[in-house]
Enzyme design. Structure first.
Site, PDB file in Angstrom:
ATOM      1  N   ASP A 289       0.808  -1.304   0.051  1.00 46.11           N
ATOM      2  CA  ASP A 289       0.041   0.042  -0.157  1.00 46.11           C
ATOM      3  C   ASP A 289       0.920   1.274   0.123  1.00 46.11           C
ATOM      4  O   ASP A 289       2.149   1.145   0.317  1.00 46.11           O
ATOM      5  CB  ASP A 289      -1.062  -0.112   1.045  1.00 46.11           C
TER       6      ASP A 289
HETATM    7  C1  NOJ Z   1      -4.245   3.756   0.142  1.00 46.19           C
HETATM    8  C2  NOJ Z   1      -5.453   2.813   0.100  1.00 46.19           C
HETATM    9  O1  NOJ Z   1      -5.315   2.305   1.420  1.00 46.19           O
HETATM   10  C3  NOJ Z   1      -5.609   1.747  -0.844  1.00 46.19           C
HETATM   11  O2  NOJ Z   1      -6.741   0.729  -0.516  1.00 46.19           O
HETATM   12  C4  NOJ Z   1      -5.238   2.311  -2.319  1.00 46.19           C
HETATM   13  O3  NOJ Z   1      -5.505   1.390  -3.273  1.00 46.19           O
HETATM   14  C5  NOJ Z   1      -4.232   3.186  -2.212  1.00 46.19           C
HETATM   15  N1  NOJ Z   1      -3.990   4.229  -1.472  1.00 46.19           N
HETATM   16  C6  NOJ Z   1      -3.779   3.860  -3.934  1.00 46.19           C
HETATM   17  O4  NOJ Z   1      -4.855   4.726  -3.919  1.00 46.19           O
END
Ligand code: NOJ
Length: 743
Positions: A289
């Site tokens: 993430d």
């Molecule tokens: C953070 C989020 O937790 C995740 O779910 C997402 O895909 C990413 N950012 C990218 O935007």
């Protein structure tokens, strides 16, 4: 010995080496092909680390801004994938840089958070889960992928399969709720919808199962917080949906921000290698993430970004989202031997294999076709599917009989800050969805064929937030001369989603005061709530004559709600999560343990509160219909079975009301005596059946060994002989059961 293994492995590699054609599935242990090997032989270490790097563009922001210059990164081979870039025009522009200006001309991969729609918005995932309709959920996932794939994208960061018992956690809106069984089936459906069989038609995306693992269990419901759960709860409750999604073929996995058992997920070898690869045989790639590698420094398990990057790659991460740790830092670890080159090669190979499977080496622009983009996005069939999904997602929580509205002349006051709203209806995580394309409730009510029976007036009455009650006197005057009030209240779309946890989960501002004031007029009130999380609805329930849980339903919100309110569609949704009576009950979930002192209202020394019942306000699986269903008693052919034998459970369900309708028939089991404590109920099956008024349908379930498996005291998966109760009913409160014994 090691050398022999290497030789054998090399032979296997040569034997299985094949070049999957565009659209062909990569199966089993096939992990290499000559084209990719030749390409890798030409790559410098920097270019390899570039393929393991994912950066955001400056188009949109879905996290902290930490770097710029991504176009130069493409030119220099410093990143192999980008996110937050879409449309044919923009992806073509970026792909051209990779194909014309970078040394090896390796096509870029474009990812994006396409969560519940790309341009045609569908209900938020929690809402879709309330439909319990796997075919519709799969279709919704397909359509969002088709639109995104027509707009240059290859990869979505979905499905989020995190089970949660936390309505305070804003991301509850993005998952399928509290139940492991329901969540697993929905996870599979969404993976099938997103990826399809293959990428031959360039109308599917790579799925990304997230957030691995247990992101849905943050302490106190605060986003990004640590997770403290036992290995048993982890394996029984949280892990199965990820496994189900991977077994359904999901090609990529995203790590979570939280730590598990003291180790942040992005550096957790137990999660990423032992479970994911070794136990489950996952052979796609793992992406972190957003900046979660660097965040391991804050977690306090790495001194600096270099150590964090090394920890991540050694744990099993293949691609770094936004930390720049792989691209800029881990070379130090490769040079001093802390990272083996084979690790890097394995990750690069996995990523390139998926680029190949997408057909990007044959045609890097195959997802960027202007004509397809124009004809696919917001096509009529997509809007129809969105409306269908929206209708199926609505849950009728109360009905005194006012719904569906009588088809006779009536003056309808359409009130509340969300009654004519469009922007909030697309919900959090709305990709490139735009509020202006949404049909508001007020619009939907007026443009429906039944609208001719009624006259309408609309006044907001108040805003979503704030204390302003100045419109109350005007709206009350209007209410007095109306025959019925339809009131739409709830949350602003930013009140749920990422970084949107709340300690008080009530309808904000003075919206509940507005409802109370309107109630004082004595006019019947249909309340429609639009929200991203379970809310405390005690007073809303008692002050309303009918109550609809409408989530954020997406582009077709108003049309779907009009069909329900006017009776063209009989609501069939059931809550995928328990609704508490107050915040102090959280976490509250149906599949709790019995404890040594189960509740006895007459005995002080049993498990309970002094100030609130143990039960939720609305239980998991609850939802009403315009008709009523009466359940017979579940039956089995005999009472004793061997654990190898399938058990068929049948039940008669009768539609005893005045409308045709669909019912979600739910089957739960309870293991009465086991070597470890077991929940009082566990969902093991459900069927959504249409039953015409006056008709009886026999509904049949087959339970197999797998349904009775538990982890014993040694954490081995076993079926323990003994007595089980099998409950069948219309929600998790059902006591309608039959007993079976397994030998
Ligand atoms: C953070 C989020 O937790 C995740 O779910 C997402 O895909 C990413 N950012 C990218 O935007």
């Amino acid at each position: 010995m090691r050398d022999r293994i290497v030789i054998i492995m090399t032979m296997i590699t040569v034997l299985v080496a094949c070049s999957p054609k565009n659209g062909e599935k990569i199966t089993g242990k096939t992990k290499t092909d000559p084209f990719i090997e030749q390409l890798m032989a030409k790559m410098t270490l920097d270019e390899k680390l570039g393929q393991m790097t994912l950066y955001t563009t400056d188009w949109e922001s879905t996290g902290p801004t930490i770097r710029s210059g991504y176009q130069d990164d493409i030119r220099l081979g410093r990143c192999g994938a980008l996110f937050n870039s879409h449309t044919v025009e923009f992806t073509t522009l970026l792909q051209k840089i990779a194909m014309e200006e970078s040394r090896l001309k390796i096509p870029l991969l474009f990812g994006y958070d396409v969560i519940h729609g790309y341009k045609t918005m569908f209900p938020i995932p929690l809402g879709e889960a309330a439909s319990w309709d796997l075919a519709a959920i799969e279709n919704s996932a397909y359509i969002m992928s088709k639109e995104a794939a027509a707009s240059g994208l290859h990869w979505t960061f979905a499905p989020m399969v995190d089970i949660t018992r936390e309505p305070r956690w804003g991301r509850v809106m993005e998952g399928a709720g509290e139940d492991t069984y329901l969540g697993s089936r929905i996870a599979e459906a969404r993976v099938r919808g997103i990826q399809g069989e293959n990428f031959a038609k360039a109308d599917r995306l790579l799925a990304c199962v997230k957030h691995f693992a247990a992101y849905g269990a943050p302490i106190a419901g605060r986003d990004y917080n640590s997770v403290e759960i036992s290995e048993r709860v982890f394996r029984e409750t949280y892990l199965p949906p990820y496994e189900a999604a991977i077994k359904a073929g999901a090609k990529t996995v995203m790590t979570s921000f939280n730590d598990y058992n003291g180790v942040p997920a992005s550096g957790n070898k137990y999660l990423l290698t032992d479970i994911l690869r070794n136990e489950w045989g996952f052979n796609g790639y793992v992406v972190t993430d957003y900046t979660s590698i660097n965040e391991m420094v804050n977690h306090g398990v790495a001194k600096n970004q270099t150590d964090a990057g090394i920890m991540a790659v050694n744990a099993g991460v293949d691609m770094d989202m936004q930390s720049a740790a792989f691209q800029e830092k881990i070379k130090a670890g490769i040079n001093d031997g802390r990272v083996k080159m084979e690790k890097i090669d394995a990750s690069v190979r996995r990523i390139l294999m998926l680029k190949k499977e997408l057909g990007l080496f044959e045609n890097p622009y195959r997802f960027s076709d202007k004509k397809r983009e124009t004809t696919t996005i917001m096509a009529k069939e997509n809007l129809d599917a969105s409306k269908d999904m929206a209708k199926k997602s609505v849950v009728l929580l109360k009905n005194s009989g006012i719904l569906p509205l009588a088809k006779k002349p009536m003056k309808i006051l359409v009130a509340g800050p969300l009654a004519d709203d469009k922007n909030n209806l697309i919900g959090a995580w709305s990709a490139s969805g735009e509020g202006r394309h949404c049909v508001s409730l007020y619009e939907g009510l007026r443009q429906h064929p039944a609208a001719g029976n009624y006259s309408f007036e609309h006044i907001k009455g108040c805003e979503i937030e704030g204390n302003d009650q100045t419109q109350f006197s005007i709206i009350l005057e209007k209410a007095k001369t109306s025959d019925i009030i339809i009131l739409a209240i709830g949350e602003h779309k930013d009140m749920s989603g990422e970084a949107a946890s709340k300690s008080v989960i009530r309808i904000p501002g003075v919206q509940e005061d507005l409802l109370k004031a309107l109630k004082s007029t004595g006019k019947p009130i249909v309340t429609v709530i639009m929200n991203g999380r379970p809310l405390i609805l005690n007073d809303v329930h008692s002050n309303s004559d009918a109550l609809l849980e409408a989530w954020w339903l997406g582009t077709q919100s108003g049309n779907a709600l009009a069909d329900i309110i006017y009776g063209d569609y009989n609501p069939s949704g059931k809550l995928p999560i328990s609704y508490p009576r107050n915040e102090g009950q959280i976490p509250i979930y149906y599949n709790h343990k019995n404890t040594g002192r189960p509740l006895n209202p007459n005995d002080k020394y049993t498990t309970k509160y002094l100030d609130v019942p143990n039960t939720p306000f609305y239980p998991f699986g609850f939802g009403l219909s315009y008709t009523t269903f009466t359940y017979g008693v579940p039956t089995v052919a005999k009472s004793t079975f061997s654990s190898q034998e399938p058990i068929t459970v049948s039940i008669d369900v009768r539609n005893t009301g005045n409308f045709d309708g669909e019912e979600v028939v739910q089957l739960y089991i309870r293991d009465l005596v086991a070597s470890v404590t077991r929940p009082v109920k566990e969902l093991r099956g459900f069927q959504k059946v249409m039953i015409k008024k006056g008709e009886t349908k026999k509904v049949t379930f087959t339970l197999t060994k797998k349904d009775f498996e538990i982890y014993n005291q040694n954490m081995e998966k076993v079926v323990e002989p003994g007595e089980f109760h099998v409950f069948v009913g219309g929600n998790s409160d059902t006591q309608n059961k039959v007993s079976v014994t397994l030998q």
